[in-house]
Design an enzyme around this catalytic site. Structure first.
Site, PDB file in Angstrom:
ATOM      1  N   HIS A 311       0.851  -1.183   0.000  1.00  8.03           N
ATOM      2  CA  HIS A 311       0.000   0.000   0.000  1.00  8.03           C
ATOM      3  C   HIS A 311       0.887   1.233   0.000  1.00  8.03           C
ATOM      4  CE1 HIS A 311      -3.103   2.853   1.201  1.00  8.03           C
ATOM      5  NE2 HIS A 311      -3.961   1.936   0.785  1.00  8.03           N
ATOM      6  N   ASP A 368      -8.017  -5.406   0.272  1.00 10.46           N
ATOM      7  CA  ASP A 368      -8.495  -6.279  -0.801  1.00 10.46           C
ATOM      8  C   ASP A 368      -8.101  -7.735  -0.621  1.00 10.46           C
ATOM      9  OD1 ASP A 368      -9.793  -4.303  -2.269  1.00 10.46           O
ATOM     10  OD2 ASP A 368      -7.892  -3.582  -3.040  1.00 10.46           O
TER      11      ASP A 368
HETATM   12  N1  ACO Z   1       4.098  -7.703  -4.687  1.00 11.76           N
HETATM   13  C1  ACO Z   1       5.439  -7.657  -4.896  1.00 11.76           C
HETATM   14  N2  ACO Z   1       6.174  -6.545  -4.777  1.00 11.76           N
HETATM   15  C2  ACO Z   1       5.546  -5.414  -4.437  1.00 11.76           C
HETATM   16  C3  ACO Z   1       4.156  -5.376  -4.223  1.00 11.76           C
HETATM   17  C4  ACO Z   1       3.424  -6.574  -4.342  1.00 11.76           C
HETATM   18  N3  ACO Z   1       2.108  -6.597  -4.144  1.00 11.76           N
HETATM   19  N4  ACO Z   1       3.788  -4.115  -3.912  1.00 11.76           N
HETATM   20  C5  ACO Z   1       4.901  -3.380  -3.932  1.00 11.76           C
HETATM   21  N5  ACO Z   1       5.979  -4.171  -4.251  1.00 11.76           N
HETATM   22  C6  ACO Z   1       7.390  -3.742  -4.329  1.00 11.76           C
HETATM   23  C7  ACO Z   1       7.662  -2.964  -5.601  1.00 11.76           C
HETATM   24  O1  ACO Z   1       8.122  -3.810  -6.637  1.00 11.76           O
HETATM   25  C8  ACO Z   1       8.701  -1.975  -5.158  1.00 11.76           C
HETATM   26  O2  ACO Z   1       9.936  -2.630  -5.114  1.00 11.76           O
HETATM   27  P1  ACO Z   1      11.309  -1.799  -5.416  1.00 11.76           P
HETATM   28  O3  ACO Z   1      11.405  -0.753  -4.347  1.00 11.76           O
HETATM   29  O4  ACO Z   1      12.376  -2.839  -5.347  1.00 11.76           O
HETATM   30  O5  ACO Z   1      11.136  -1.196  -6.782  1.00 11.76           O
HETATM   31  C9  ACO Z   1       8.327  -1.668  -3.711  1.00 11.76           C
HETATM   32  O6  ACO Z   1       7.602  -2.814  -3.250  1.00 11.76           O
HETATM   33  C10 ACO Z   1       7.440  -0.432  -3.563  1.00 11.76           C
HETATM   34  O7  ACO Z   1       6.354  -0.574  -4.445  1.00 11.76           O
HETATM   35  P2  ACO Z   1       5.743   0.612  -5.289  1.00 11.76           P
HETATM   36  O8  ACO Z   1       5.041   0.064  -6.477  1.00 11.76           O
HETATM   37  O9  ACO Z   1       6.789   1.669  -5.510  1.00 11.76           O
HETATM   38  O10 ACO Z   1       4.696   1.184  -4.248  1.00 11.76           O
HETATM   39  P3  ACO Z   1       3.462   2.095  -4.562  1.00 11.76           P
HETATM   40  O11 ACO Z   1       3.164   2.832  -3.329  1.00 11.76           O
HETATM   41  O12 ACO Z   1       3.690   2.893  -5.807  1.00 11.76           O
HETATM   42  O13 ACO Z   1       2.291   1.048  -4.911  1.00 11.76           O
HETATM   43  C11 ACO Z   1       0.523  -0.494  -4.664  1.00 11.76           C
HETATM   44  C12 ACO Z   1       1.344   0.624  -4.019  1.00 11.76           C
HETATM   45  C13 ACO Z   1       0.020  -0.038  -6.050  1.00 11.76           C
HETATM   46  C14 ACO Z   1      -0.704  -0.780  -3.798  1.00 11.76           C
HETATM   47  C15 ACO Z   1       1.395  -1.756  -4.786  1.00 11.76           C
HETATM   48  O14 ACO Z   1       1.799  -2.193  -3.518  1.00 11.76           O
HETATM   49  C16 ACO Z   1       0.682  -2.888  -5.545  1.00 11.76           C
HETATM   50  O15 ACO Z   1       0.731  -2.912  -6.788  1.00 11.76           O
HETATM   51  N6  ACO Z   1       0.036  -3.834  -4.814  1.00 11.76           N
HETATM   52  C17 ACO Z   1      -0.737  -4.886  -5.454  1.00 11.76           C
HETATM   53  C18 ACO Z   1      -2.077  -4.361  -5.895  1.00 11.76           C
HETATM   54  C19 ACO Z   1      -3.007  -4.112  -4.725  1.00 11.76           C
HETATM   55  O16 ACO Z   1      -3.184  -4.926  -3.836  1.00 11.76           O
HETATM   56  N7  ACO Z   1      -3.663  -2.938  -4.780  1.00 11.76           N
HETATM   57  C20 ACO Z   1      -4.666  -2.536  -3.775  1.00 11.76           C
HETATM   58  C21 ACO Z   1      -4.186  -1.354  -2.995  1.00 11.76           C
HETATM   59  S1  ACO Z   1      -5.293  -0.964  -1.726  1.00 11.76           S
HETATM   60  C22 ACO Z   1      -6.573  -0.200  -2.495  1.00 11.76           C
HETATM   61  O17 ACO Z   1      -6.456   0.524  -3.423  1.00 11.76           O
HETATM   62  C23 ACO Z   1      -7.859  -0.450  -1.980  1.00 11.76           C
END
Ligand code: ACO
Length: 434
Positions: A311, A368
């Protein structure tokens, strides 16, 4: 209320040696912000923050999140208290009006929402224009936007009464729109709303009743839906809410703004994740396959992510996910269901939370992760999961939109950019282009 602080932030431009004092503003909770509104005028620089990691886009007194400790407050009340002790109409009143209602206010609020549940009959024809296999979120985008073609008497955003009527209409009509999208997709007749039922009961009735039989509304299911609605009601400046605010900042009517919010919510990185989680769990199938999927999620060259994990704001357990997991157990037990996907999800959580990749990056389950399993147990098809999120989030969108319109300092949202394209060049006539 934000307070102008006497504190300032000094910015030094090393190229000119000049320094600039930027005001610091304190909120009632959370980190202070550096006021950069005059930065360009003073320094000739913009700030650069794609994805808005460090940018506060507005002042708001609706919702507070402390992502480090996993805390969520609506108007000062914890989400845990609201989920356990309130109902959705209480929370809707709280978000829209600033406080929990008195018994008299509650009666009048429920009445106002209830008596807007019907849709203009002409809208039923609109549905018939969609393909039967259309995703219900696609139908939601169209029908919610289409409301502005029907309710002209509540589109004047500068009239406080019309703003309130539009808010009631949106909160009241979303379950009707959602249930009709579902009924259309399965070829069953639409159910008109029933105003003798509560918000959650009526939604279940419109979703699952058929004219041929009596529909008995389960109290377990009603309570579970009510809780799901509370847990999704608002979440400060997330992608869909920011979209609603941005659309609204141009003066667009509330129905168009909420349609924009529905579109933004649909994406799998946001509200579409609940659908994606269930698909992912079904694909994993059994516990033995979890390590393989965890490996994919950690692989930088693989676009796969563990859906329902991570998140932008929470660097700890999402408090909504905790309540959702508990509710999931309670409902499965009460309905006497045994869903192996719940076992699988819990095992997945256990493995991920002890894996250094997820620990170091502070990736915890978000709301979620468990909501899909709960919705499945309640009989909702996967394609309706994000729709239910949209129904619940409407009150948050509307409250945030109203707060923005009522803010005397409100201006059109218009970010700037870092241009990396071609510098100005001479035009080449077609016959001379090579
Ligand atoms: N699985 C694996 N790796 C992940 C995940 C994941 N679910 N989420 C983040 N990471 C990693 C990224 O690859 C990144 O790694 P790095 O620093 O080596 O590049 C690091 O963790 C940070 O991730 P970002 O994408 O930069 O974080 P951001 O804040 O932009 O994204 C998000 C947040 C979109 C929720 C992300 O965690 C994600 O895609 N999760 C899966 C989708 C999800 O569950 N979305 C629901 C969110 S809650 C809602 O909207 C109700």
């Amino acid at each position: 209320m934000s307070k102008k602080n006497t504190e300032t932030f000094t910015l030094i431009d090393n190229s000119s040696g000049k320094s600039f004092e930027l005001p610091v503003i304190k909120g009632s909770l959370g980190p202070s912000v550096i006021d950069v509104r005059k930065l360009y005028a003073q320094t000739g620089y913009f700030t650069y923050d794609p994805g808005f990691n460090s940018t506060g886009s507005c002042e708001s007194n609706l919702t507070y999140i402390d992502g480090d400790i996993g805390r969520l407050l609506h108007r000062g009340y914890s989400i845990e208290d609201l989920a356990e002790k309130s109902d959705f109409m209480d929370v809707a009143h709280l978000l829209l009006n600033g406080d929990l209602p008195t018994p008299k206010q509650k009666k009048s609020f429920v009445h106002d929402v209830t008596y807007h549940t019907m849709l203009n009959e002409q809208l039923a024809n609109f549905y018939r224009g969609f393909r039967r296999d259309a995703h219900p979120m696609a139908i939601m985008c169209g029908v919610v936007g289409g409301l502005s073609a029907f309710y002209h008497d509540s589109t004047d955003i500068y009239d406080a009464h019309q703003r309130m009527v539009a808010s009631f209409r949106l909160i009241a009509k979303m379950p009707t729109i959602a249930a009709m999208a579902y009924k259309y997709s399965i070829g069953q007749p639409f159910n008109y709303p029933r105003n003798d039922l509560s918000y959650a009961e009526n939604f279940l009735y419109m979703m699952f009743a058929v004219p041929a039989e009596e529909y008995i509304i389960s109290s377990v299911m009603t309570q579970a839906i009510d809780r799901i609605l509370i847990l999704h009601a608002d979440h400060e400046q997330n992608a869909s809410t920011s979209t609603v605010r941005l659309a609204g900042s141009s003066g667009a009517n509330p129905f168009a703004c909420i349609a924009a919010g529905v579109a933004a919510l649909w994406g799998p990185a946001h509200g579409g994740a609940n659908e994606a989680v269930l698909k992912m769990l079904e694909e994993i199938g059994q516990k033995e396959n979890i390590p393989k999927f965890i490996k994919y999620a950690k692989d930088k060259n693989d676009p796969f992510r563990l859906m329902g994990f991570g998140h932008r704001v929470y660097k700890n357990y999402d408090p909504r996910a905790k309540v959702m997991q508990k509710t999931c157990h309670e409902v499965l037990k009460e309905l006497n269901l045994n869903d192996p996907l719940l076992e699988l999800a819990m095992e997945m959580e256990k493995i991920a939370l002890s894996d250094p990749y997820f620990v170091e990056k502070k990736l915890f389950p978000n709301i979620d992760f468990y909501s899909g399993i709960l919705l499945k147990a309640l009989g909702f098809p996967t394609s309706m999961f994000t729709v239910l999120f949209a129904v619940a989030r409407t009150v948050g969108w509307v409250a945030q939109w109203k707060e923005m319109i009522e803010d005397p300092g409100q201006r059109i949202g218009r970010p700037r950019q870092l241009y990396t394209g071609h510098p100005e060049r001479d035009y080449i006539p077609l016959e001379k282009r090579r």
